[in-house]
Design an enzyme around this catalytic site. Structure first.
Site, mmCIF file in Angstrom:
data_model
loop_
_atom_site.group_PDB
_atom_site.id
_atom_site.type_symbol
_atom_site.label_atom_id
_atom_site.label_comp_id
_atom_site.label_asym_id
_atom_site.label_seq_id
_atom_site.Cartn_x
_atom_site.Cartn_y
_atom_site.Cartn_z
ATOM 1 N N LYS A 22 0.839 -1.209 0.000
ATOM 2 C CA LYS A 22 0.000 0.000 0.000
ATOM 3 C C LYS A 22 0.872 1.257 0.000
ATOM 4 O O LYS A 22 0.645 2.209 -0.748
ATOM 5 C CB LYS A 22 -0.914 0.022 1.224
ATOM 6 C CG LYS A 22 -1.535 1.389 1.527
ATOM 7 C CD LYS A 22 -2.297 1.407 2.810
ATOM 8 C CE LYS A 22 -1.509 1.530 4.056
ATOM 9 N NZ LYS A 22 -1.101 2.879 4.461
ATOM 10 N N ASN A 23 1.917 1.272 0.834
ATOM 11 C CA ASN A 23 2.727 2.482 1.011
ATOM 12 C C ASN A 23 3.698 2.734 -0.133
ATOM 13 O O ASN A 23 4.421 3.724 -0.119
ATOM 14 C CB ASN A 23 3.449 2.440 2.361
ATOM 15 C CG ASN A 23 2.458 2.631 3.490
ATOM 16 O OD1 ASN A 23 1.305 3.000 3.264
ATOM 17 N ND2 ASN A 23 2.887 2.370 4.708
ATOM 18 N N ARG A 93 -4.417 10.538 4.861
ATOM 19 C CA ARG A 93 -3.378 11.575 4.897
ATOM 20 C C ARG A 93 -2.501 11.543 3.661
ATOM 21 O O ARG A 93 -1.970 12.546 3.203
ATOM 22 C CB ARG A 93 -2.466 11.360 6.087
ATOM 23 C CG ARG A 93 -3.131 11.217 7.424
ATOM 24 C CD ARG A 93 -2.089 10.899 8.429
ATOM 25 N NE ARG A 93 -1.020 11.850 8.328
ATOM 26 C CZ ARG A 93 -1.114 13.108 8.745
ATOM 27 N NH1 ARG A 93 -2.230 13.495 9.302
ATOM 28 N NH2 ARG A 93 -0.134 13.945 8.612
ATOM 29 N N CYS A 117 -4.025 12.440 13.647
ATOM 30 C CA CYS A 117 -4.759 11.169 13.568
ATOM 31 C C CYS A 117 -4.514 10.394 14.849
ATOM 32 O O CYS A 117 -3.767 10.855 15.719
ATOM 33 C CB CYS A 117 -4.372 10.387 12.321
ATOM 34 S SG CYS A 117 -2.901 9.402 12.513
ATOM 35 N N ARG A 122 1.143 14.420 13.556
ATOM 36 C CA ARG A 122 1.585 14.193 12.168
ATOM 37 C C ARG A 122 1.556 15.448 11.299
ATOM 38 O O ARG A 122 0.879 15.496 10.267
ATOM 39 C CB ARG A 122 0.790 13.065 11.538
ATOM 40 C CG ARG A 122 0.867 11.778 12.341
ATOM 41 C CD ARG A 122 0.184 10.627 11.671
ATOM 42 N NE ARG A 122 0.911 10.150 10.507
ATOM 43 C CZ ARG A 122 0.479 9.140 9.736
ATOM 44 N NH1 ARG A 122 -0.685 8.563 10.000
ATOM 45 N NH2 ARG A 122 1.179 8.726 8.713
ATOM 46 N N ASP A 309 5.337 0.413 12.113
ATOM 47 C CA ASP A 309 4.110 -0.237 11.628
ATOM 48 C C ASP A 309 4.008 -1.694 12.057
ATOM 49 O O ASP A 309 3.020 -2.358 11.740
ATOM 50 C CB ASP A 309 4.023 -0.135 10.097
ATOM 51 C CG ASP A 309 3.818 1.304 9.636
ATOM 52 O OD1 ASP A 309 3.981 1.569 8.431
ATOM 53 O OD2 ASP A 309 3.528 2.159 10.489
ATOM 54 N N ARG A 401 -8.252 -0.689 5.221
ATOM 55 C CA ARG A 401 -7.469 0.362 4.569
ATOM 56 C C ARG A 401 -6.152 -0.161 4.040
ATOM 57 O O ARG A 401 -5.600 0.370 3.079
ATOM 58 C CB ARG A 401 -7.182 1.502 5.554
ATOM 59 C CG ARG A 401 -8.413 2.263 6.003
ATOM 60 C CD ARG A 401 -7.996 3.493 6.754
ATOM 61 N NE ARG A 401 -7.036 4.259 5.946
ATOM 62 C CZ ARG A 401 -6.457 5.367 6.405
ATOM 63 N NH1 ARG A 401 -6.711 5.787 7.621
ATOM 64 N NH2 ARG A 401 -5.590 6.021 5.651
HETATM 65 C C1 EPZ Z 1 4.580 6.864 6.438
HETATM 66 O O1 EPZ Z 1 3.806 7.908 7.035
HETATM 67 C C2 EPZ Z 1 3.656 5.652 6.330
HETATM 68 N N1 EPZ Z 1 2.509 6.003 5.517
HETATM 69 C C3 EPZ Z 1 3.201 5.244 7.730
HETATM 70 O O2 EPZ Z 1 2.438 4.043 7.608
HETATM 71 C C4 EPZ Z 1 4.410 4.929 8.581
HETATM 72 O O3 EPZ Z 1 3.992 4.679 9.901
HETATM 73 C C5 EPZ Z 1 5.362 6.138 8.596
HETATM 74 O O4 EPZ Z 1 5.711 6.522 7.258
HETATM 75 C C6 EPZ Z 1 6.655 5.834 9.344
HETATM 76 O O5 EPZ Z 1 7.285 4.722 8.826
HETATM 77 C C7 EPZ Z 1 2.636 5.983 4.159
HETATM 78 O O6 EPZ Z 1 3.675 5.714 3.580
HETATM 79 C C8 EPZ Z 1 1.416 6.324 3.371
HETATM 80 P P1 EPZ Z 1 6.644 10.257 8.464
HETATM 81 P P2 EPZ Z 1 4.345 9.420 7.046
HETATM 82 O O7 EPZ Z 1 6.473 11.538 7.728
HETATM 83 O O8 EPZ Z 1 5.153 9.666 5.837
HETATM 84 C C9 EPZ Z 1 7.062 13.567 11.877
HETATM 85 C C10 EPZ Z 1 0.614 2.582 7.930
HETATM 86 O O9 EPZ Z 1 0.249 2.008 8.952
HETATM 87 N N2 EPZ Z 1 6.918 14.567 10.795
HETATM 88 O O10 EPZ Z 1 7.797 9.407 8.111
HETATM 89 O O11 EPZ Z 1 3.175 10.283 7.310
HETATM 90 C C11 EPZ Z 1 5.799 12.733 12.085
HETATM 91 O O12 EPZ Z 1 4.859 13.392 12.883
HETATM 92 C C12 EPZ Z 1 1.059 4.070 8.012
HETATM 93 O O13 EPZ Z 1 0.656 2.067 6.794
HETATM 94 C C13 EPZ Z 1 7.003 15.905 11.096
HETATM 95 O O14 EPZ Z 1 7.189 16.294 12.247
HETATM 96 O O15 EPZ Z 1 5.287 9.409 8.324
HETATM 97 C C14 EPZ Z 1 6.356 11.470 12.712
HETATM 98 O O16 EPZ Z 1 6.519 11.651 14.069
HETATM 99 C C15 EPZ Z 1 0.791 4.666 9.348
HETATM 100 N N3 EPZ Z 1 6.856 16.800 10.082
HETATM 101 C C16 EPZ Z 1 7.708 11.327 12.012
HETATM 102 O O17 EPZ Z 1 8.051 12.616 11.499
HETATM 103 C C17 EPZ Z 1 6.660 16.414 8.769
HETATM 104 O O18 EPZ Z 1 6.532 17.276 7.879
HETATM 105 C C18 EPZ Z 1 7.731 10.329 10.858
HETATM 106 O O19 EPZ Z 1 6.623 10.578 10.028
HETATM 107 C C19 EPZ Z 1 6.588 15.040 8.483
HETATM 108 C C20 EPZ Z 1 6.727 14.130 9.506
#
Ligand code: EPZ
Length: 438
Positions: A22-23, A93, A117, A122, A309, A401
């Site tokens: 999915k990702n 998202r 969420c 996030r 995850d 999802r």
């Molecule tokens: C991706 O989300 C995945 N989703 C998530 O999978 C996964 O948990 C996550 O990466 C971490 O591996 C998809 O690929 C669609 P991040 P993403 O930006 O990109 C902070 C699932 O279950 N951050 O790597 O949204 C954020 O809050 C989902 O399939 C900022 O502060 O995650 C978090 O604490 C859930 N500012 C950390 O970084 C930003 O602009 C990592 O988030 C962006 C992120």
């Protein structure tokens, strides 16, 4: 809301086949907005988030054909609408992945700011800061991100260092940089296999991306991208979830169509805990449970470390392991919602902020529980498989999802699991309807 009814205590045995990731499919579909040509994507998982992404692309004016259930042909010769509305973004998202491609190709984009969420606030501040460094003007207006490229209409290459590793942030900026003038360097970039997969598609479209899968990615901008065909990688989180399903039921599963090389840290940790895992070939694993699981500590971190995850599923397993295990969640600030539901089943789990301590082994008993997010729901299914009696999981729309027909796959290897439909939730459109939607 559909529910799962699970009678625990069945040892799982047999073969399961893993779906596409999915990702990876989500950003690869968004990449379709970068070209007037057509991208053909194979091995797309049949899950709810893909249907949402398809709807978003169609709302923007792209066409999405599905000659087969797991093949999507995406064409965006013209785009009339440059907006990803709140209605869609709040359900998924990853809709923010439209921002980079729209801004890069059309010089403008309006995307609803995704709120927080269940697992954390996030923010997308790192995405937006990156677009500004590529020369875009970014404003927040009534809950929307409104972005515009410089007067030239084209983004400018830049050197961008991410303060924090972000997966979709890396993907959004990588896509935007493919059509920028000059070269962009992304530092402290995320290294997830899904990023490498997206880069492989972009390069087939004519982009010049180097270093994807490492912390430093270099993208030399080109004027235009073309058509391409690509097969999405297997889902490493679905694979890991099924390894835990074999382990927690003391069963034996042959897991096919997976990519063992993408889940090294998970396999290492599960072997430490006493799970037997054999690589039968490049796309097949054999996972065998053990009556004597050992408690082992884990810390979630960006790839290649132990994935956040898989944290919830690992917690379920640790309720059955001998001893005390400490789980540290370093990626998201609120990702223990599943713990209180497992406590309702008898789990001995203590939460302190981003740290959890699990005591085991514990005899879990079936209970009515509620899913709060995608991976939490998977962990409750795993707990239900080992619990005595019946577990009823509410809000399983979360699991739809990101897991393709998980109850069918589990039933095929011996689980007693049933989906009970409640009238209010519209079921996923059937494959025939999807195919006829073209
Ligand atoms: C991706 O989300 C995945 N989703 C998530 O999978 C996964 O948990 C996550 O990466 C971490 O591996 C998809 O690929 C669609 P991040 P993403 O930006 O990109 C902070 C699932 O279950 N951050 O790597 O949204 C954020 O809050 C989902 O399939 C900022 O502060 O995650 C978090 O604490 C859930 N500012 C950390 O970084 C930003 O602009 C990592 O988030 C962006 C992120």
């Amino acid at each position: 809301m559909d529910k799962f009814h699970i009678i625990g205590g069945q040892r799982l045995e047999g073969c399961v086949s893993i779906s596409g990731a999915k990702n990876s499919a989500l950003p690869c579909m968004a990449a379709g907005l970068l070209t007037p040509g057509t991208i053909t994507l194979h091995n797309i998982p049949y899950v709810r988030d893909i249907i949402t992404q398809r709807r978003l692309l169609e709302d923007l004016g792209a066409t999405v054909l599905t000659p087969e259930l797991r093949t999507h042909k995406i064409s965006a010769p013209q785009i009339e609408v440059f907006e990803a509305p709140y209605e869609l973004v709040k359900t998924m998202r990853a809709s923010v992945l439209a921002l980079g491609p729209l801004l890069a190709r059309f010089g403008k984009a309006k995307v609803s700011l995704p709120g927080g969420c269940a697992i954390g606030t996030r923010p997308i501040d790192l995405h937006l800061a990156g677009f500004e460094q590529l020369g875009a003007e970014v404003k927040l207006e009534s809950g929307n991100v409104v972005a515009r490229a410089p007067e030239t209409g084209r983004l400018r290459g830049a050197s961008i260092e991410f303060e924090k590793v972000t997966v979709t942030g890396t993907e959004n900026l990588m896509m935007a940089a493919t059509l920028a003038s000059g070269t962009t360097v992304l530092k402290n970039a995320a290294c997830e296999p899904e990023i490498d997969d997206l880069a492989s598609l972009l390069n087939k479209m004519g982009a010049r991306v180097r270093g994807a899968g490492t912390p430093i990615i270099e993208i030399e901008g080109v004027k235009e991208l073309g058509s391409a065909e690509h097969t999405i990688i297997p889902d490493r989180i679905e694979t890991s979830t099924f390894i835990v399903a074999a382990a927690i039921t003391n069963g034996e599963l042959e897991i096919r169509d997976c990519q063992p090389a993408h889940l090294t840290s998970v396999v290492e940790k599960l072997r430490e805990a006493g799970v037997e895992i054999f690589e039968l070939n490049q796309s097949t694993l054999l996972a065998r449970g053990s009556a004597k699981l050992r408690a082992r500590d884990v810390t979630t971190e960006p790839y290649p470390r132990f994935p956040t995850d898989m944290q919830a599923q690992y917690m379920a397993l640790m309720t059955q392991a001998e001893g005390r295990s400490a789980i540290a969640e370093t990626v998201f600030e609120n990702r223990f919602m599943h713990a209180s539901e497992m406590q309702r089943m008898g789990g001995r789990i203590h939460i302190d902020g981003r740290n959890a301590v699990v005591e085991g082994p514990t005899r879990l008993t079936g209970a009515p529980v509620q899913a709060s997010d995608l991976r939490a729901s998977a962990s409750l299914v795993l707990a239900g498989l080992v619990a005595e009696g019946e577990t009823v999981i509410d809000r399983v729309y979360h699991i739809d999802r990101g897991y393709e027909k998980i109850e069918t796959k589990l039933r095929s290897v011996g689980a007693q699991i049933e989906r009970v439909r409640q009238s209010v939730t519209a079921p996923l459109p059937s494959p025939q309807i999807l195919a006829n939607a073209d």
